[in-house]
Design a protein around this motif. Structure first.
Motif, short mmCIF file in Angstrom:
data_model
loop_
_atom_site.label_atom_id
_atom_site.label_comp_id
_atom_site.label_asym_id
_atom_site.label_seq_id
_atom_site.Cartn_x
_atom_site.Cartn_y
_atom_site.Cartn_z
N ARG A 76 -5.58 -0.44 -9.28
CA ARG A 76 -6.89 0.04 -8.84
C ARG A 76 -7.45 1.13 -9.75
O ARG A 76 -8.66 1.33 -9.84
CB ARG A 76 -6.78 0.54 -7.40
CG ARG A 76 -8.12 0.80 -6.74
CD ARG A 76 -7.91 1.17 -5.27
NE ARG A 76 -7.38 0.07 -4.51
CZ ARG A 76 -7.01 0.15 -3.22
NH1 ARG A 76 -7.10 1.31 -2.60
NH2 ARG A 76 -6.55 -0.90 -2.59
N GLN A 77 -6.57 1.87 -10.42
CA GLN A 77 -7.03 2.98 -11.27
C GLN A 77 -7.62 2.52 -12.59
O GLN A 77 -8.23 3.31 -13.31
CB GLN A 77 -5.86 3.93 -11.53
CG GLN A 77 -5.37 4.65 -10.28
CD GLN A 77 -6.44 5.53 -9.67
OE1 GLN A 77 -7.08 6.32 -10.35
NE2 GLN A 77 -6.64 5.38 -8.38
N PRO B 186 -9.96 -0.49 -13.49
CA PRO B 186 -10.71 -1.67 -13.07
C PRO B 186 -10.81 -2.76 -14.12
O PRO B 186 -10.76 -3.94 -13.80
CB PRO B 186 -12.09 -1.12 -12.71
CG PRO B 186 -11.85 0.34 -12.42
CD PRO B 186 -10.73 0.74 -13.32
N ASP C 53 0.81 -1.20 0.00
CA ASP C 53 0.00 0.00 0.00
C ASP C 53 0.86 1.27 0.00
O ASP C 53 0.44 2.30 -0.52
CB ASP C 53 -0.92 -0.01 1.23
CG ASP C 53 -2.17 0.81 1.02
OD1 ASP C 53 -2.53 1.05 -0.14
OD2 ASP C 53 -2.79 1.22 2.01
N GLU D 131 -3.19 6.00 -1.74
CA GLU D 131 -4.61 5.67 -1.57
C GLU D 131 -5.06 5.95 -0.14
O GLU D 131 -6.22 6.26 0.09
CB GLU D 131 -4.85 4.20 -1.92
CG GLU D 131 -4.72 3.88 -3.40
CD GLU D 131 -5.85 4.46 -4.22
OE1 GLU D 131 -6.95 4.63 -3.68
OE2 GLU D 131 -5.62 4.75 -5.41
N GLN E 39 -7.53 -4.46 -14.26
CA GLN E 39 -7.37 -5.15 -12.98
C GLN E 39 -8.13 -6.47 -12.95
O GLN E 39 -7.58 -7.51 -12.55
CB GLN E 39 -7.88 -4.24 -11.85
CG GLN E 39 -7.74 -4.84 -10.45
CD GLN E 39 -8.47 -4.02 -9.42
OE1 GLN E 39 -9.65 -3.72 -9.59
NE2 GLN E 39 -7.78 -3.64 -8.37
N GLY F 246 -4.84 -6.14 -6.88
CA GLY F 246 -5.85 -5.39 -6.14
C GLY F 246 -5.41 -3.99 -5.75
O GLY F 246 -6.23 -3.08 -5.63
N LEU F 247 -4.11 -3.81 -5.55
CA LEU F 247 -3.60 -2.51 -5.10
C LEU F 247 -3.03 -1.67 -6.24
O LEU F 247 -3.36 -0.50 -6.40
CB LEU F 247 -2.54 -2.70 -4.02
CG LEU F 247 -3.05 -3.15 -2.65
CD1 LEU F 247 -1.89 -3.47 -1.74
CD2 LEU F 247 -3.91 -2.06 -2.03
N ASN G 62 1.68 2.27 -3.54
CA ASN G 62 0.54 2.45 -4.43
C ASN G 62 0.26 3.94 -4.59
O ASN G 62 -0.53 4.54 -3.86
CB ASN G 62 -0.69 1.72 -3.85
CG ASN G 62 -1.87 1.79 -4.79
OD1 ASN G 62 -1.72 2.02 -5.99
ND2 ASN G 62 -3.06 1.58 -4.24
#
Length: 237
Positions: free
Chosen positions: A228-229, A231, A96, A113, A234, A224-225, A99
């Motif tokens: 994220r921008q 989808p 995280d 985030e 992802q 997932g991390l 990210n």
């Protein structure tokens, strides 16, 4: 669907489901982050204390004594299982920190985030000297090396160096002979006590499959991390 996914994330040790920052308004992000990253260390300390307390109680009573080696094997087995369930949580929290994404519309900076009261307006800029994100980069990298990379390397090392004993144990398990006192070598018995939770679900020819599952967990965390921008991309990944 979103509420259902949030509810079931509790089984993945997702501390965000309890929203501790709402209960304690002064709880900053880095405190929660450090607490989550310390969970594996705390789990090991707790298991060790419980094991030591059991040994001391047995020594002070007339109850049959459990050997220190057996206690150690029990602690190792329980800790590996605990770390396995914590793996995705600590990996996602460590990643995280890295990210970072631009704002929309962009202002020339990258933002995390997560939010923090220590950042201007709660939005934390990335790779700015003195910022919260830049201070957490080094600890996050160390935890990624220790947890994200170190755990599967350790499991792979254990499986590779004990592959013959593990194979023997799995063959005995497949033939339902584990209850026999004479079944198996002494080394296979020791390996079973310490590491069986890492391989006993799989066929004798697939004792390494736990590494595939751990790799899948890592892939889920990264997708997932870090994606994220976007989808659609992802979900495709």
């Amino acid at each position: 669907m979103r509420a259902m996914f949030t509810f079931f994330s509790a089984f993945n040790f997702n501390i965000d489901i309890t929203a501790p920052e709402c209960l304690i308004p002064d709880l900053d992000y880095w405190i929660k982050w450090a607490g989550i990253m310390a969970l594996p260390i705390g789990a090991f300390a707790l298991l060790s204390l419980v094991s030591c307390a059991k040994i001391i109680r047995e020594r002070r009573s007339s109850a049959p004594r459990t050997s220190i080696g057996k206690q150690l094997s029990s602690v190792i087995a329980m800790y590996l299982m605990t770390f396995y369930y914590l793996y995705l949580a600590v990996t996602r929290r460590a990643l995280d920190i890295f990210n970072c994404n631009p704002s929309n519309p962009t202002d020339g900076y990258l933002y995390t985030e997560f939010t923090s009261t220590e950042c201007e307006g709660g939005l934390c800029k990335c790779y700015i000297t003195g910022s919260l994100q830049s201070m957490l980069v080094t600890p996050a990298a160390l935890f990624i090396a220790l947890y994200t990379v170190g755990f599967p390397l350790f499991i792979g090392f254990v499986i590779y160096t004990n592959r013959d004993s593990i194979m023997e144990d799995q063959v005995l398990r497949a033939h339902d002979l584990l209850s026999s006192a004479t079944a198996g070598s002494e080394k296979a018995h020791e390996v079973r006590k310490r590491y069986h939770k890492m391989y006993y679900h799989f066929k004798p020819q697939k004792i390494y499959w736990i590494l595939v599952i751990i790799s899948r967990k890592l892939g889920i965390a990264v997708a997932g991390l870090m994606l994220r921008q976007n989808p659609g991309f992802q979900l495709a990944v």
